[in-house]
Design a protein around this motif. Structure first.
Motif, PDB file in Angstrom:
ATOM      1  N   PRO A 104      46.848  59.097  -0.615  1.00  0.00           N
ATOM      2  CA  PRO A 104      46.630  60.493  -1.027  1.00  0.00           C
ATOM      3  C   PRO A 104      47.052  60.790  -2.464  1.00  0.00           C
ATOM      4  CG  PRO A 104      48.542  60.314   0.419  1.00  0.00           C
ATOM      5  CD  PRO A 104      47.856  58.982   0.453  1.00  0.00           C
ATOM      6  N   ALA A 105      48.107  60.157  -2.940  1.00  0.00           N
ATOM      7  CA  ALA A 105      48.558  60.428  -4.314  1.00  0.00           C
ATOM      8  C   ALA A 105      47.544  59.930  -5.327  1.00  0.00           C
ATOM      9  CB  ALA A 105      49.920  59.778  -4.557  1.00  0.00           C
ATOM     10  N   LEU A 106      46.981  58.760  -5.063  1.00  0.00           N
ATOM     11  CA  LEU A 106      45.968  58.217  -5.964  1.00  0.00           C
ATOM     12  C   LEU A 106      44.748  59.132  -6.001  1.00  0.00           C
ATOM     13  CD1 LEU A 106      45.103  55.740  -7.738  1.00  0.00           C
ATOM     14  CD2 LEU A 106      43.976  54.873  -5.688  1.00  0.00           C
ATOM     15  N   ARG A 107      44.315  59.590  -4.847  1.00  0.00           N
ATOM     16  CA  ARG A 107      43.151  60.481  -4.798  1.00  0.00           C
ATOM     17  C   ARG A 107      43.437  61.786  -5.555  1.00  0.00           C
ATOM     18  NH1 ARG A 107      39.952  58.370  -0.658  1.00  0.00           N
ATOM     19  NH2 ARG A 107      41.087  57.292   1.010  1.00  0.00           N
ATOM     20  N   ASP A 108      44.658  62.310  -5.383  1.00  0.00           N
ATOM     21  CA  ASP A 108      45.002  63.594  -5.975  1.00  0.00           C
ATOM     22  C   ASP A 108      45.213  63.505  -7.482  1.00  0.00           C
ATOM     23  OD1 ASP A 108      45.939  66.429  -5.835  1.00  0.00           O
ATOM     24  OD2 ASP A 108      47.829  65.514  -6.465  1.00  0.00           O
ATOM     25  N   GLN A 109      45.928  62.475  -7.930  1.00  0.00           N
ATOM     26  CA  GLN A 109      46.306  62.391  -9.341  1.00  0.00           C
ATOM     27  C   GLN A 109      45.311  61.620 -10.202  1.00  0.00           C
ATOM     28  OE1 GLN A 109      50.557  61.330  -9.801  1.00  0.00           O
ATOM     29  NE2 GLN A 109      50.809  61.850  -7.640  1.00  0.00           N
ATOM     30  N   CYS A 110      44.446  60.829  -9.564  1.00  0.00           N
ATOM     31  CA  CYS A 110      43.486  60.009 -10.312  1.00  0.00           C
ATOM     32  C   CYS A 110      42.107  60.129  -9.673  1.00  0.00           C
ATOM     33  CB  CYS A 110      43.926  58.549 -10.353  1.00  0.00           C
ATOM     34  SG  CYS A 110      45.539  58.257 -11.109  1.00  0.00           S
ATOM     35  N   SER A 111      41.539  61.316  -9.702  1.00  0.00           N
ATOM     36  CA  SER A 111      40.214  61.496  -9.112  1.00  0.00           C
ATOM     37  C   SER A 111      39.181  60.691  -9.896  1.00  0.00           C
ATOM     38  CB  SER A 111      39.839  62.976  -9.090  1.00  0.00           C
ATOM     39  OG  SER A 111      39.736  63.478 -10.410  1.00  0.00           O
ATOM     40  N   MET A 112      38.098  60.305  -9.214  1.00  0.00           N
ATOM     41  CA  MET A 112      37.109  59.456  -9.882  1.00  0.00           C
ATOM     42  C   MET A 112      36.308  60.250 -10.902  1.00  0.00           C
ATOM     43  SD  MET A 112      34.355  56.717  -8.318  1.00  0.00           S
ATOM     44  CE  MET A 112      32.820  57.652  -8.295  1.00  0.00           C
ATOM     45  N   ASN A 113      36.226  59.709 -12.091  1.00  0.00           N
ATOM     46  CA  ASN A 113      35.372  60.243 -13.146  1.00  0.00           C
ATOM     47  C   ASN A 113      34.983  59.057 -14.016  1.00  0.00           C
ATOM     48  OD1 ASN A 113      34.224  61.585 -15.414  1.00  0.00           O
ATOM     49  ND2 ASN A 113      35.348  63.440 -14.839  1.00  0.00           N
ATOM     50  N   CYS A 114      33.815  58.484 -13.719  1.00  0.00           N
ATOM     51  CA  CYS A 114      33.408  57.218 -14.345  1.00  0.00           C
ATOM     52  C   CYS A 114      33.329  57.287 -15.858  1.00  0.00           C
ATOM     53  CB  CYS A 114      32.045  56.781 -13.803  1.00  0.00           C
ATOM     54  SG  CYS A 114      31.972  56.557 -12.025  1.00  0.00           S
ATOM     55  N   GLY A 115      32.999  58.452 -16.395  1.00  0.00           N
ATOM     56  CA  GLY A 115      32.735  58.548 -17.823  1.00  0.00           C
ATOM     57  C   GLY A 115      33.934  58.826 -18.698  1.00  0.00           C
ATOM     58  N   GLN A 167      52.806  55.492  -7.729  1.00  0.00           N
ATOM     59  CA  GLN A 167      53.169  54.091  -7.843  1.00  0.00           C
ATOM     60  C   GLN A 167      53.178  53.408  -6.479  1.00  0.00           C
ATOM     61  OE1 GLN A 167      53.703  52.211 -10.794  1.00  0.00           O
ATOM     62  NE2 GLN A 167      53.386  50.682  -9.174  1.00  0.00           N
ATOM     63  N   LYS A 168      53.604  54.121  -5.469  1.00  0.00           N
ATOM     64  CA  LYS A 168      53.595  53.567  -4.117  1.00  0.00           C
ATOM     65  C   LYS A 168      52.184  53.197  -3.696  1.00  0.00           C
ATOM     66  CE  LYS A 168      54.877  54.711   0.661  1.00  0.00           C
ATOM     67  NZ  LYS A 168      55.455  55.774   1.546  1.00  0.00           N
ATOM     68  N   ASP A 169      51.217  54.070  -3.974  1.00  0.00           N
ATOM     69  CA  ASP A 169      49.825  53.783  -3.625  1.00  0.00           C
ATOM     70  C   ASP A 169      49.286  52.606  -4.428  1.00  0.00           C
ATOM     71  OD1 ASP A 169      49.801  55.814  -1.797  1.00  0.00           O
ATOM     72  OD2 ASP A 169      48.504  57.161  -2.952  1.00  0.00           O
ATOM     73  N   ILE A 170      49.575  52.580  -5.723  1.00  0.00           N
ATOM     74  CA  ILE A 170      49.102  51.484  -6.581  1.00  0.00           C
ATOM     75  C   ILE A 170      49.678  50.159  -6.109  1.00  0.00           C
ATOM     76  CG2 ILE A 170      49.174  50.519  -8.920  1.00  0.00           C
ATOM     77  CD1 ILE A 170      49.217  53.425  -9.954  1.00  0.00           C
ATOM     78  N   THR A 171      50.973  50.152  -5.798  1.00  0.00           N
ATOM     79  CA  THR A 171      51.636  48.928  -5.339  1.00  0.00           C
ATOM     80  C   THR A 171      51.038  48.425  -4.038  1.00  0.00           C
ATOM     81  OG1 THR A 171      53.711  49.552  -6.423  1.00  0.00           O
ATOM     82  CG2 THR A 171      53.848  47.926  -4.651  1.00  0.00           C
ATOM     83  N   ARG A 172      50.741  49.343  -3.134  1.00  0.00           N
ATOM     84  CA  ARG A 172      50.155  48.948  -1.847  1.00  0.00           C
ATOM     85  C   ARG A 172      48.747  48.373  -2.024  1.00  0.00           C
ATOM     86  NH1 ARG A 172      49.719  46.066   2.322  1.00  0.00           N
ATOM     87  NH2 ARG A 172      48.295  46.886   3.921  1.00  0.00           N
ATOM     88  N   ILE A 173      47.942  48.981  -2.874  1.00  0.00           N
ATOM     89  CA  ILE A 173      46.597  48.451  -3.128  1.00  0.00           C
ATOM     90  C   ILE A 173      46.692  47.072  -3.777  1.00  0.00           C
ATOM     91  CG2 ILE A 173      44.492  48.751  -4.503  1.00  0.00           C
ATOM     92  CD1 ILE A 173      44.834  51.784  -4.062  1.00  0.00           C
ATOM     93  N   TYR A 178      42.037  55.452 -15.807  1.00  0.00           N
ATOM     94  CA  TYR A 178      43.422  55.883 -16.012  1.00  0.00           C
ATOM     95  C   TYR A 178      44.350  54.770 -16.499  1.00  0.00           C
ATOM     96  CZ  TYR A 178      41.782  59.966 -13.464  1.00  0.00           C
ATOM     97  OH  TYR A 178      41.073  61.075 -13.073  1.00  0.00           O
ATOM     98  N   GLY A 179      43.811  53.575 -16.742  1.00  0.00           N
ATOM     99  CA  GLY A 179      44.646  52.473 -17.238  1.00  0.00           C
ATOM    100  C   GLY A 179      45.753  52.097 -16.279  1.00  0.00           C
ATOM    101  N   LEU A 180      45.449  52.047 -14.990  1.00  0.00           N
ATOM    102  CA  LEU A 180      46.470  51.753 -13.988  1.00  0.00           C
ATOM    103  C   LEU A 180      46.972  50.324 -14.129  1.00  0.00           C
ATOM    104  CD1 LEU A 180      44.877  53.483 -10.863  1.00  0.00           C
ATOM    105  CD2 LEU A 180      46.430  54.451 -12.582  1.00  0.00           C
ATOM    106  N   ASN A 181      48.272  50.163 -13.997  1.00  0.00           N
ATOM    107  CA  ASN A 181      48.912  48.861 -14.173  1.00  0.00           C
ATOM    108  C   ASN A 181      48.964  48.114 -12.843  1.00  0.00           C
ATOM    109  OD1 ASN A 181      50.300  46.749 -15.393  1.00  0.00           O
ATOM    110  ND2 ASN A 181      52.297  47.692 -15.009  1.00  0.00           N
ATOM    111  N   MET A 182      48.295  46.958 -12.793  1.00  0.00           N
ATOM    112  CA  MET A 182      48.280  46.148 -11.587  1.00  0.00           C
ATOM    113  C   MET A 182      48.439  44.686 -11.967  1.00  0.00           C
ATOM    114  SD  MET A 182      45.268  48.078  -9.381  1.00  0.00           S
ATOM    115  CE  MET A 182      45.848  47.508  -7.778  1.00  0.00           C
ATOM    116  N   SER A 183      48.548  43.823 -10.974  1.00  0.00           N
ATOM    117  CA  SER A 183      48.724  42.397 -11.236  1.00  0.00           C
ATOM    118  C   SER A 183      47.462  41.822 -11.880  1.00  0.00           C
ATOM    119  CB  SER A 183      49.007  41.651  -9.934  1.00  0.00           C
ATOM    120  OG  SER A 183      47.873  41.694  -9.083  1.00  0.00           O
TER     121      SER A 183
END
Length: 227
Positions: free
Chosen positions: A104-115, A128-134, A172-177
């Motif tokens: 839910p946090a990812l959906r709320d704070q980083c809604s999709m906008n391709c452009g 961060q919890k959502d990003i880490t889990r994904i 959004y430049g999300l930081n992942m592995s």
């Protein structure tokens, strides 16, 4: 032939899921787009969808709503929707259901906008919890089933459900592995994803609510959409 009702490609992550699945698996369909408008879209979407939401699939006299419902309906007719191996299929279904109902946090704070490209003001603890889990989930699938897709060598419904995350990572430049970023780049490089993005960038519709959601957690850096 199937008819798939969707909304704006720039915003509608839910619409992307069955669209990309059907394109990647070469399942023919007719695309019907009804753009979001400011406020409620109930009346417009209720013309084709019993819930007043997108996506919605029509197969002759059958109406199938909700992205997961559409996926399971297609799986009954197209066995390649889910992985062939039982253990991969079980994992893929769980991962898909988790995406459908979670983060839910990812959906709320980083809604999709391709452009757009947006610099987040901060990565909250819940985000961060959502990003880490994904990140954890993607690495688990890639390592357990050998890649390059989440449940093995072929694109399946699980990849379709996580395809919107690839757009969010870039926006959004999300930081992942490194492994997850490589997988996201693979998704973005698919011809079907490129086609979706091309369509999104050409759209001239702007819906104020979605526009506000895209930048409520950060600062707009670039807008690649058609003026």
């Amino acid at each position: 032939m199937y008819k798939l009702y969707i909304a704006n490609k720039n915003y509608s992550s839910w619409s992307l899921r069955p669209w990309i699945l059907m394109r990647e698996l070469s399942i023919p369909f007719i695309e019907e787009v009804t753009s979001f408008k400011e406020g409620s879209n109930w009346n417009e979407f209720r013309v084709f969808s019993p819930t007043g939401l997108v996506p919605c699939l029509v197969d002759n006299d059958k109406v199938i709503w909700d992205s997961l419902g559409i996926t399971e309906y297609l799986a009954e007719k197209h066995t390649e929707v889910w992985p062939e191996r039982p253990e991969a299929r079980a994992w893929a279904r769980c991962a898909t259901a988790e995406m459908h109902s979670g983060f839910p946090a990812l959906r709320d704070q980083c809604s999709m906008n391709c452009g757009l490209r947006v610099k987040l003001n901060e990565v909250t603890g819940s985000l961060q919890k959502d990003i880490t889990r994904i990140d954890e989930l993607w690495n688990e699938g890639l390592r357990q089933f050998g890649g390059p897709f989440l449940a093995g060598s072929k694109f399946t419904a699980t990849d379709a459900f996580y395809a919107p995350i690839a757009f969010r990572i870039r926006t959004y430049g999300l930081n992942m592995s490194a492994e997850s970023l490589s997988y996201a780049e693979l998704l973005l490089s698919l011809d079907s994803m490129r086609a979706w993005e091309e369509g999104a960038l050409k759209e001239v519709w702007r819906e104020p609510g979605h526009e506000k959601d895209s930048i409520k957690s950060g600062v707009l850096i670039e807008d690649f959409r058609k003026s």
